[in-house]
Design a protein around this motif. Structure first.
Motif, short mmCIF file in Angstrom:
data_model
loop_
_atom_site.label_atom_id
_atom_site.label_comp_id
_atom_site.label_asym_id
_atom_site.label_seq_id
_atom_site.Cartn_x
_atom_site.Cartn_y
_atom_site.Cartn_z
N MET A 183 1.04 -1.18 -0.10
CA MET A 183 0.08 0.27 0.59
C MET A 183 0.91 1.51 -0.20
O MET A 183 0.14 2.28 -0.30
CB MET A 183 -0.24 -0.28 1.42
CG MET A 183 -1.68 1.03 1.34
SD MET A 183 -3.15 1.19 0.00
CE MET A 183 -4.31 1.63 0.62
N LYS A 184 1.82 0.97 0.85
CA LYS A 184 3.25 2.24 0.96
C LYS A 184 3.92 2.88 -0.29
O LYS A 184 3.82 3.98 -0.62
CB LYS A 184 4.05 2.09 1.89
CG LYS A 184 5.06 3.17 2.40
CD LYS A 184 5.68 2.95 3.47
CE LYS A 184 6.52 4.01 4.07
NZ LYS A 184 7.02 4.08 5.07
N LEU A 185 4.40 1.33 -1.33
CA LEU A 185 4.34 1.81 -2.25
C LEU A 185 3.20 2.04 -3.73
O LEU A 185 3.74 2.46 -4.55
CB LEU A 185 5.11 -0.10 -3.05
CG LEU A 185 5.68 0.04 -4.16
CD1 LEU A 185 6.91 1.06 -4.16
CD2 LEU A 185 6.39 -1.25 -4.48
N LEU A 186 2.50 1.95 -3.24
CA LEU A 186 1.56 1.85 -4.85
C LEU A 186 1.20 3.95 -3.65
O LEU A 186 1.09 4.48 -5.86
CB LEU A 186 -0.09 1.73 -4.40
CG LEU A 186 -1.15 2.02 -5.10
CD1 LEU A 186 -0.48 1.53 -6.66
CD2 LEU A 186 -2.35 1.31 -4.51
N LYS A 187 1.59 4.31 -2.89
CA LYS A 187 1.35 5.62 -2.55
C LYS A 187 1.95 6.39 -2.75
O LYS A 187 1.95 7.64 -3.97
CB LYS A 187 0.96 5.70 -1.61
CG LYS A 187 -0.60 6.15 -0.65
CD LYS A 187 -0.37 6.10 0.78
CE LYS A 187 -1.82 6.12 1.26
NZ LYS A 187 -1.91 5.99 2.80
N GLN A 188 3.60 5.76 -3.43
CA GLN A 188 4.44 6.55 -3.23
C GLN A 188 4.60 6.82 -4.89
O GLN A 188 5.13 7.37 -5.27
CB GLN A 188 6.47 6.04 -3.18
CG GLN A 188 6.71 6.28 -0.96
CD GLN A 188 7.03 5.02 -1.01
OE1 GLN A 188 8.36 4.22 -2.03
NE2 GLN A 188 8.48 5.50 -0.02
N LEU A 219 2.10 6.84 -6.91
CA LEU A 219 0.86 7.43 -7.14
C LEU A 219 1.31 9.17 -6.48
O LEU A 219 1.52 9.99 -7.80
CB LEU A 219 -0.07 7.61 -6.81
CG LEU A 219 -1.13 7.89 -6.93
CD1 LEU A 219 -1.40 7.93 -8.38
CD2 LEU A 219 -2.71 8.04 -5.91
N PHE A 220 2.49 9.51 -6.19
CA PHE A 220 2.73 10.26 -5.62
C PHE A 220 3.64 10.62 -6.47
O PHE A 220 3.97 12.49 -7.13
CB PHE A 220 2.89 10.88 -4.29
CG PHE A 220 3.67 12.05 -3.87
CD1 PHE A 220 3.28 13.16 -3.80
CD2 PHE A 220 5.59 12.02 -4.24
CE1 PHE A 220 3.86 14.25 -3.19
CE2 PHE A 220 6.37 13.63 -4.03
CZ PHE A 220 5.34 14.61 -3.04
N LEU A 221 4.20 10.67 -7.27
CA LEU A 221 5.68 10.87 -8.21
C LEU A 221 4.93 11.47 -9.96
O LEU A 221 5.71 11.55 -10.14
CB LEU A 221 6.67 8.99 -8.70
CG LEU A 221 7.73 9.30 -7.44
CD1 LEU A 221 8.31 7.57 -7.32
CD2 LEU A 221 8.07 10.42 -7.29
N CYS A 222 4.03 10.26 -9.67
CA CYS A 222 3.38 10.28 -10.95
C CYS A 222 2.34 11.34 -11.01
O CYS A 222 2.80 12.57 -12.09
CB CYS A 222 1.88 8.86 -11.78
SG CYS A 222 2.92 7.62 -11.93
N LEU A 223 1.78 11.64 -9.88
CA LEU A 223 1.76 13.29 -10.13
C LEU A 223 2.30 14.67 -9.93
O LEU A 223 1.93 15.52 -10.37
CB LEU A 223 0.56 13.51 -8.41
CG LEU A 223 -0.41 12.94 -8.10
CD1 LEU A 223 -1.20 13.28 -6.62
CD2 LEU A 223 -1.72 13.54 -9.48
#
Length: 168
Positions: A1-6, A8-12
């Motif tokens: 879950m933490k990897l998915l947030k990172q 997503l954050f980098l994509c944004l």
């Protein structure tokens, strides 16, 4: 879950950086002229009647034509206007505030002031230009580009007579 947030954050972040990079390149000036342009000049004009108006006309003569390049607008003296085409000559017409009818009705009755015009707030153009410089916006294919023209010559002003002159 933490990897998915990172991820997503980098994509944004990268999406935002790409969108800002587009804004910076929007007003990039081209190094060479899109067409063979003759000596660009301008003339001030004043109507011969009170309230008839005044302005500046900027003339851009073309020495060659191209089917895929069309001049669109001109930025000059802090204002932008659409260009008019007349065969191989483009004209930018700027209206000035001098010699304009500006009747303003001031009244305690708001209905009496109905015909008053709202003051025009000048928009800032995206270029820093000297008095003898302009920027032309043109379309090349489906791309919008900008070209800066320097050393614009001022020609003798046009003073339109108020009445026709009698020729004898």
């Amino acid at each position: 879950m933490k990897l998915l947030k990172q991820i997503l954050f980098l994509c944004l972040i990268s999406l935002m950086m790409m969108s800002f990079s587009q804004c910076a390149s929007t007003f990039k000036l081209e190094d060479s002229a899109p067409l063979e342009i003759g000596q660009v000049y301008y003339k001030n004009w004043v109507a011969g009647v009170k309230g008839g108006g005044s302005g500046i006309n900027v003339f851009i003569p073309l020495l060659s034509n191209s089917k895929n390049i069309e001049l669109d607008s001109i930025y000059f003296r802090g204002k932008a206007v659409k260009l008019e085409k007349n065969k191989r000559l483009y004209i930018g017409r700027y209206a000035l505030s001098a010699n304009q009818n500006r009747d303003i009705i001031m009244s305690s009755d708001p209905i009496a002031e109905y015909g008053n015009l709202v003051p025009e707030i000048p928009k800032k153009i995206p270029f820093e230009l000297k008095e003898d410089e302009c920027v032309v916006r043109y379309n090349e294919g489906h791309k919008i580009k900008y070209y800066k023209i320097s050393n614009i010559i001022k020609q003798e002003s046009l003073k339109y007579p108020s009445t026709p002159q009698n020729s004898q």
